[in-house]
Design an enzyme around this catalytic site. Structure first.
Site, short mmCIF file in Angstrom:
data_model
loop_
_atom_site.label_atom_id
_atom_site.label_comp_id
_atom_site.label_asym_id
_atom_site.label_seq_id
_atom_site.Cartn_x
_atom_site.Cartn_y
_atom_site.Cartn_z
N ASP A 1 -6.29 72.59 -89.70
CA ASP A 1 -5.02 72.90 -89.35
C ASP A 1 -4.92 72.84 -87.79
O ASP A 1 -3.77 72.89 -87.20
CB ASP A 1 -4.50 74.16 -89.74
CG ASP A 1 -5.42 75.11 -89.29
OD1 ASP A 1 -6.50 75.38 -89.26
OD2 ASP A 1 -4.65 76.54 -88.89
N ASN A 2 -5.98 72.64 -86.84
CA ASN A 2 -6.05 72.67 -85.58
C ASN A 2 -6.02 71.21 -85.13
O ASN A 2 -6.13 71.08 -83.82
CB ASN A 2 -7.00 73.62 -85.02
CG ASN A 2 -6.85 75.00 -85.23
OD1 ASN A 2 -5.53 75.53 -85.44
ND2 ASN A 2 -7.92 75.90 -85.19
N ASP B 1 -4.05 75.06 -80.99
CA ASP B 1 -4.70 76.26 -81.00
C ASP B 1 -6.10 76.44 -80.19
O ASP B 1 -7.07 76.73 -80.63
CB ASP B 1 -5.23 76.76 -82.55
CG ASP B 1 -5.36 78.06 -82.65
OD1 ASP B 1 -5.16 78.91 -81.91
OD2 ASP B 1 -6.11 78.46 -83.63
#
Length: 281
Positions: free
Chosen positions: A30-31, A40
């Site tokens: 998700d980064n 992030d």
């Protein structure tokens, strides 16, 4: 075609990370962005000691999944997860599998090309892969500063292999460790490196200029960032501005900023914020 573009952008990103010694620290799926950058930024850092096993993330310190040397493999793993998510849209695996296989092959090719540029080698040599591998092994024999080593290496001159260790001596954190067998291994490598440079058409000055375009002189070491934070906590934002101006031109000499072209100071080795960071940092 979409997935291939994502893979190519991701590969280009991680190659540049490896080139400058950047470690993301928390490369969860998700980064990562399909645009070829990541999100992030928390526990990130730049290599000081050239250590393939280093991670700046305290929560990654045990398993070291996101360590410097594993970043290309993590990008590949993340691409596999993206392929699995996209598969139901087309229900054809062959195209995804081909892109993933090409990533593996392309990484090896592009990594070698990148390392050649760091070493000032702009033609192909049959034994370049071995030269790079042996260099990486020697860089990990004793604590060696990555940024200083490659920047200083540009001062190496053809026909002066015996001066190799002297050229890069400032990169060693504990110079006394570079003796006997370790020094001999370095001398042997510099002899091979010197012979390889003889096959290059560029002069020493031309090679130095090209090497300095790919080997940064300044990176944002964690202790530098911590100094800026400490000063800002006291209402002094001058260090933030100084580093901001410095890092606009990380490949330039900037003679008035030589103090930042230095190994990590001993006081920062284990200081909070200067060695490792947490995800909430």
């Amino acid at each position: 075609a979409f997935f291939k573009e994502v893979a190519n952008l991701s590969l280009e990103m991680v190659i540049h990370w490896q080139r400058v010694g950047f470690v993301h620290g928390v490369m969860n799926t998700d980064n990562m962005s399909i645009l070829g950058f990541t999100l992030d930024y928390g526990p990130y850092g730049w290599l000081e000691d050239y250590d393939h096993g280093w991670t700046p993330n305290t929560t990654d310190s045990q398993n070291k999944r996101y360590r410097y040397g594993s970043q290309p493999e993590v990008v590949l793993w993340n691409l596999y997860q993206l392929a699995n998510a996209l598969y139901p849209l087309v229900e054809e695996a062959e195209g995804f599998e081909l892109v993933l296989e090409n990533y593996k092959a392309d990484y090896g090719t592009k990594y070698l090309l990148m390392m050649r540029s760091k070493l000032g080698l702009f033609s192909e040599g049959e034994k370049d892969q071995l030269l790079v591998q042996d260099l990486e092994a020697r860089l990990q024999l004793t604590e060696t500063d990555m940024t200083l080593f490659f920047r200083d290496l540009s001062n190496f001159r053809k026909g002066n292999a015996s001066e190799g260790l002297e050229v890069v001596k400032d990169a060693f954190y504990i110079p006394n460790e570079v003796s006997d067998s370790i020094a001999q291994q370095w001398r042997e490598w510099f002899l091979r490196y010197g012979d390889r440079l003889e096959k290059e058409a560029l002069s020493d000055s031309e090679r130095k200029e090209k090497m300095n375009r790919v080997n940064p002189k300044y990176v944002l070491r964690n202790y530098m960032a911590q100094l800026a934070i400490d000063a800002a906590d006291k209402g002094d934002y001058s260090v933030i501005d100084e580093l901001f101006q410095l890092l606009k031109q990380p490949y330039s000499e900037q003679k008035d900023q030589e103090k930042w072209f230095a190994k990590r100071p001993d006081w920062a080795r284990h200081k909070v914020g200067c060695s490792m960071l947490s995800c909430s940092s």
